[in-house]
Structure formats: structure tokens, C-alpha cells
Design a protein around this motif. Structure first.
Motif, PDB file in Angstrom:
ATOM      1  N   TRP A 550      34.131  95.066  79.741  1.00  0.00           N
ATOM      2  CA  TRP A 550      33.155  94.343  80.915  1.00  0.00           C
ATOM      3  C   TRP A 550      32.447  93.418  80.292  1.00  0.00           C
ATOM      4  CZ3 TRP A 550      33.416  94.662  85.899  1.00  0.00           C
ATOM      5  CH2 TRP A 550      32.347  94.136  86.653  1.00  0.00           C
ATOM      6  N   ARG A 551      32.594  92.093  80.655  1.00  0.00           N
ATOM      7  CA  ARG A 551      31.699  90.971  80.055  1.00  0.00           C
ATOM      8  C   ARG A 551      30.974  90.546  81.422  1.00  0.00           C
ATOM      9  NH1 ARG A 551      29.298  87.392  77.949  1.00  0.00           N
ATOM     10  NH2 ARG A 551      30.340  85.872  76.705  1.00  0.00           N
ATOM     11  N   GLY A 552      29.950  90.208  81.124  1.00  0.00           N
ATOM     12  CA  GLY A 552      28.625  89.520  82.048  1.00  0.00           C
ATOM     13  C   GLY A 552      27.685  88.658  81.583  1.00  0.00           C
ATOM     14  N   HIS A 562      30.826  87.943  86.222  1.00  0.00           N
ATOM     15  CA  HIS A 562      31.250  89.415  85.657  1.00  0.00           C
ATOM     16  C   HIS A 562      32.513  89.198  85.536  1.00  0.00           C
ATOM     17  CE1 HIS A 562      27.094  90.963  86.096  1.00  0.00           C
ATOM     18  NE2 HIS A 562      27.232  90.463  87.320  1.00  0.00           N
ATOM     19  N   SER A 563      33.309  89.981  84.485  1.00  0.00           N
ATOM     20  CA  SER A 563      34.613  90.033  84.323  1.00  0.00           C
ATOM     21  C   SER A 563      35.249  91.204  83.754  1.00  0.00           C
ATOM     22  CB  SER A 563      34.979  88.630  83.336  1.00  0.00           C
ATOM     23  OG  SER A 563      36.543  88.832  83.345  1.00  0.00           O
TER      24      SER A 563
END
Length: 572
Positions: A550-552, A562-563
Motif C-alpha cells: 500500500w503506497r500513499g 493512494h495505490s
């Protein structure tokens, strides 16, 4: 076994002025030996290959291989090749050799009986003994303060004639063994204990530990329990099976025995001297030639392990001689560079082949375990043919090629000394690729799209590492990503600082958490934010890792990014 200090000192000598030649022994006065003396034989054993991390004067840490060898004494008890010795001399030693005083021949040996509890064992060798001490059915009567003699080969395995120690029987221990008042030394184990009439009354199995303040005390197994054990049903069958096993080995068995006879007297430092002499003369040394010849015939997995160890150490010494070059490709162009590359390839291939032939080598030989876990098998290596191009990385490629640093990640037992104040090896670099579903949200609008990302991190330091490669590491890195939605492009770039955890090797779990401040560009504006992060969880295999993350990145106002990702990484 050689100590870390001894190997480090040896590397210093090689890097500076080399090593002096052996001193020539002086002439010895001729003395006579009795039949009881000549019945005492030497027993040589090779147990496996240890691994040790040592540091050269330039601060480079390398892994060197150390054959785990030992020697003791035995006693011939029959004309047809039966030898009694201490069990701990031959325990877990697949390669054995026996020498008889006054005989230049070297004999292979097969273990046909073991009693670890009482610490004695029986060997059979393909020899006819002119002198032996029979294992009498009626053991001679013993008494306290009776004078006895221990015959054996203490301390120096190069000695060709036995030595005697005189003492008395001090008493009987609770387990029935004899306590001796006698000065004994390493190498006496397994040797005959004889009385004044030169009759066999036991074998020596232990001495008092001087480190605990014990002096002049020895332990011997008396004759009676050994005679009773060897009189049990099935003894003759075991001896016959042992002789058949020796016959099946044929000439190869004799060659292995000669190799063991060479390695044990040399010892670790002597073996290193032989390597240095080989390099200085630009010729193949005697041990190297023996090992290459045996390995080419695939005689036994343990021989492959020894050959791998020797070839590896010669390659390390070659790099040391080339101004301490850390990687093969950092060596100056020339024959030494090509030779080191070939030797490393050959050592790695033989390590893999040894484990395929005998998986127990993973536990018995720490060096072999370390090599097969670190490096892929490059395949067979032919001498003077198909040799890698000078300076090329050995076959196998990243991440497991030796050019990636032969000394990377030494095994845990080598980490017992104080850590150095300067880095011993280049930092690890990890590379990741990730793809995911993107959401960019404002206070009123949510927009979905696709997002791709590339990241590179440097492992700053390893906080902890165990034999199983459980690892907690500090990371610094950079990442860039592109996403798109409704014809607009979102760019995100960030620096990263965090922790990575790996549990288990070669297979294990991987987790990463990092703070990732950076820049978001898209929706017709560009701004920086400190509210960025990356979280990942996955599986690890060798140096690869796969999983989800989870990337933010967010700002106090306007949109956030967010990804939800899937990722693949190398070097983790």
C-alpha cells in the motif's frame, strides 16, 4: 581447528611478504621399538569443512574454508587388519586413513563397530599387520598403583614413530573406566594402554582439561567391555561387510586415504602455505592436483566438498595477491584474473554436486551450506577449455554469481567477534518494480486509474542476522511513479527511509515499512508533502521477494494519492 586470528595473520602475510618455508627437520638418533610400540598406528580423519570470516589489512572481510581434520591413535589387534581406537577420533568422519609405523603405505579404513557411550570403535583396514596386540579373552588382572604405559602419537601428526607416557592406574571410575595418573596430550586418544609385560589392558580415551586446572589425569577404557562388545553375535558379519566396502572402493579408496594423509599433517596453516607456494610458482600444488583428479572422477561427495574448499581458498588467495581485489572483475587483466574466475566457478559447482550426492553435507560442512545457499550452480567447469573470459563474472549470473562478492553474508558462526568500525563490504542494493490500482481523491472527487512505480533502496546496515538469515535492515532509497486518469497524468517522486525484515532463508517472509516524503505533480499543480509512506508484505525466495503493498502520499488540502500494489523485488 584454525582460529580466526591465525587465518587473519596468514592473510596479512600473503598480502605483504609471503610465508617462510618449512624448517628442515634435524637428524634423529636411531632407537629401537618393541612389538607393542609398532602395534600403535596413526588414525587420520576428515570430518567436514568449516567456514570462517576473516579480515585482511585493507578491511575486506572474506569467507575462507577450513577442512575440519583430526588425528588420534589406534592399536592393531589382529593380523588381518582390525584396529581399535577412540570413538570420538572417528565420529562423523566419512574420510579416514591409517598409517603403520615403519611403513610408508597409507590405508583406507571402514568403521565396523562404534560404542559412543564407552568411547571406543573398531576399524578394518586392507592390511596385514606384522605387529599387533591381541584382544585377549581373559583380561590381565589390574590393581591400583600398577605401572602402565600409553603409546601413541601426541600433538604432531607428522611424527612417524610412536611415543610413550608412563604412569599408574590411580583408580576405577563409577562407569568402570580406569583413571590414570599420567601426562597425556591431544593425539593420544585411541592408543593402547599396556602393562609392564607389554600386554594390552585398555585404550586411552580422554585426558584432564588443563583449562579447568586438571593436570596429570587420564581416562582409559579397560579391556573387558571392549572384548565383550566385539564378541557379540553379528561381529564377524560387520567385519566382512566392512572389508567388502573397502574392496568396492578399489584404487579410489587408496587415493582418498593418501589425500587424508596429506591434509591432516598439513593442518589449516600448512594448507595455506601450500596454496601460497602454488601461487608463487604459478604451478599446481600437490594437494590441488590430488583434489582435482579425484573430483574429476566423482569419487565421493565429501571429496567434492574438500576440493571445493581448496579451490575456493586458492581463488581468495589469488585475489589477495592482486592488491586485495574484492571482486574478480576488479582484478588486473591477466592470467590470475582468469584463473580466479575459473576456480570460483569450479568450487561452486563442486559444492552443489556434493550436496546433491549427500544432503547431510549441509549440516556437516558449514562452508558447503553457505556456498550452495549464496550461489547458483554454474555447471561443470573444464580446465583449459570453456574457461570464462578473463575478468568475466562466473556463470550463474545475478543474484547468485560469485562476482557479486565472494564474501557477502558470511555464516552466523563467523559473526562472533566484535563488529568492525568500518564497513567490511559494499552495501546491499535492492530494486523493486510495482504496479497497482490508483485512487486520487480531493475533498469532493475520487478518480481511479493505473499506477506503475520503480524503487531502489540501499541497505544501510544490518541490525541483526542469525544462521537462518533472519534479518532486520535499515533502508534509504528513491522511488518514482506514474499514474493516469481521465487524460491527466500523475507523477510522484519520493525519498524513502525505513526498515525491512526478512525471516528465513532461502525461503522466508518479507516485510517493509518506510516513510516516503516527496513531490506529487498532476491535476494542474505540483506540490511537496511529508505525508508519504510505503507498506509491503510478501514471500522471499533466495534474494527475490514478491507480495502486495500500500503506497500513499497526501497533503492537507487538495487531492491525495493512494495505490494498492503488487510488487517484485531483487536484492531483498
Amino acid at each position: 581447528m584454525a582460529s580466526r586470528r591465525a587465518w587473519t595473520s596468514a592473510l596479512r602475510l600473503v598480502a605483504a611478504v609471503g610465508l617462510a618455508a618449512w624448517a628442515s627437520p634435524g637428524a634423529a638418533q636411531s632407537i629401537s621399538y618393541s612389538a607393542a610400540d609398532r602395534a600403535a598406528v596413526r588414525v587420520f580423519a576428515v570430518h567436514g569443512v568449516e567456514a570462517l570470516a576473516v579480515r585482511n589489512p585493507r578491511g575486506t572481510e572474506r569467507v575462507v574454508a577450513i577442512p575440519n581434520t583430526g588425528h588420534g591413535t589406534g592399536v592393531a589387534i589382529s593380523e588381518d587388519g582390525l584396529v581399535l581406537t577412540a570413538d570420538h577420533v572417528i565420529a562423523d568422519a566419512p574420510l579416514l586413513a591409517v598409517r603403520v609405523p615403519g611403513d610408508d603405505a597409507v590405508y583406507p579404513a571402514e568403521v565396523v563397530f562404534r560404542d559412543p557411550a564407552r568411547d571406543f570403535a573398531l576399524l578394518v583396514v586392507p592390511a596385514r599387520f606384522e605387529d599387533f596386540l591381541p584382544l585377549a579373552g581373559d583380561a590381565p588382572a589390574l590393581r591400583v598403583r600398577q605401572t602402565v604405559h600409553a603409546v601413541g602419537y601426541p600433538l604432531d601428526p607428522r611424527r612417524t614413530d610412536p611415543q610413550s607416557s608412563r604412569g599408574i592406574i590411580a583408580g576405577v571410575m563409577s562407569d568402570g573406566n580406569l583413571q590414570l595418573d599420567m601426562a597425556l596430550n591431544p593425539g593420544n586418544s585411541g592408543g593402547p594402554l599396556i602393562d609392564e609385560q607389554e600386554r594390552l589392558v585398555g585404550i586411552v580415551v580422554a585426558r584432564g582439561d588443563p583449562g579447568q586446572g586438571v593436570q596429570g589425569i587420564g581416562i582409559a577404557v579397560p579391556l573387558a567391555p571392549m572384548a565383550a562388545a566385539l564378541a557379540q553375535p553379528g561381529h564377524a558379519t560387520r567385519v566382512s561387510e566392512g572389508r567388502r566396502a573397502l574392496e568396492a572402493r578399489g584404487e579410489a579408496g587408496d587415493e582418498v586415504a593418501r589425500l587424508v594423509n596429506t591434509l591432516v599433517p598439513l593442518g589449516a596453516i600448512g594448507l595455506l602455505r601450500e596454496m601460497v607456494d602454488t601461487l608463487a610458482d604459478s604451478q599446481q600444488g600437490a594437494v590441488l592436483e590430488q583434489l582435482r583428479a579425484l573430483a574429476s572422477r566423482q569419487v565421493a561427495p565429501d571429496v567434492d566438498a574438500l576440493a571445493a574448499a581448496y579451490l575456493w581458498d586458492v581463488a581468495i588467495m589469488t585475489m589477495e595477491r592482486a592488491n586485495g581485489a574484492y571482486w574478480v572483475q576488479y582484478m588486473p587483466q591477466g592470467p590470475d584474473r582468469q584463473r580466479a574466475s575459473e576456480l570460483l566457478n569450479h568450487a561452486i559447482h563442486l559444492s552443489h554436486r556434493a550436496v546433491r550426492g549427500d544432503p547431510s553435507l549441509r549440516s556437516r560442512s558449514p562452508f558447503i551450506r553457505w556456498v550452495v545457499e549464496q550461489y547458483a550452480d554454474p555447471g561443470p567447469v573444464q580446465r583449459n577449455a570453456s574457461t570464462p573470459q578473463a575478468g568475466a563474472a562466473p556463470a550463474g549470473g545475478a543474484p547468485n554469481g560469485p562476482s557479486a562478492a565472494p564474501s557477502a553474508r558470511p555464516p552466523a558462526p563467523a559473526r562472533q567477534s566484535e563488529p568492525p568500525s568500518t564497513p567490511l563490504e559494499p552495501p546491499d542494493v535492492t530494486v523493486q518494480l510495482a504496479a497497482g490500482l490508483l485512487q486520487a481523491a480531493s475533498p469532493s472527487v475520487g478518480i481511479g486509474g493505473a499506477h506503475g512505480e520503480a524503487a531502489a533502496q540501499i541497505v544501510v546496515t544490518s541490525v541483526g542476522e542469525t544462521e537462518d538469515e533472519h534479518r532486520l535492515a535499515l533502508l534509504l532509497g528513491l522511488s518514482v511513479g506514474l499514474g493516469g486518469w481521465e487524460g491527466d497524468v500523475l507523477f510522484a517522486g519520493s525519498v524513502e527511509a525505513g526498515l525491512a525484515v526478512r525471516i528465513g532463508r532461502p525461503l522466508g517472509l518479507f516485510a517493509l515499512g518506510a516513510w516516503a516524503p516527496g513531490v506529487i505533480s498532476g491535476r494542474r499543480s505540483t506540490s511537496a508533502t511529508a505525508a508519504g509512506y510505503r507498506l509491503q508484505l510478501g514471500l522471499a525466495s533466495h534474494r527475490w521477494a514478491f507480495g502486495v503493498g500500500w503506497r500513499g502520499m497526501a497533503r492537507e488540502q487538495d487531492y491525495a494519492m493512494h495505490s494498492l500494489q503488487v510488487f517484485a523485488g531483487w536484492g531483498l
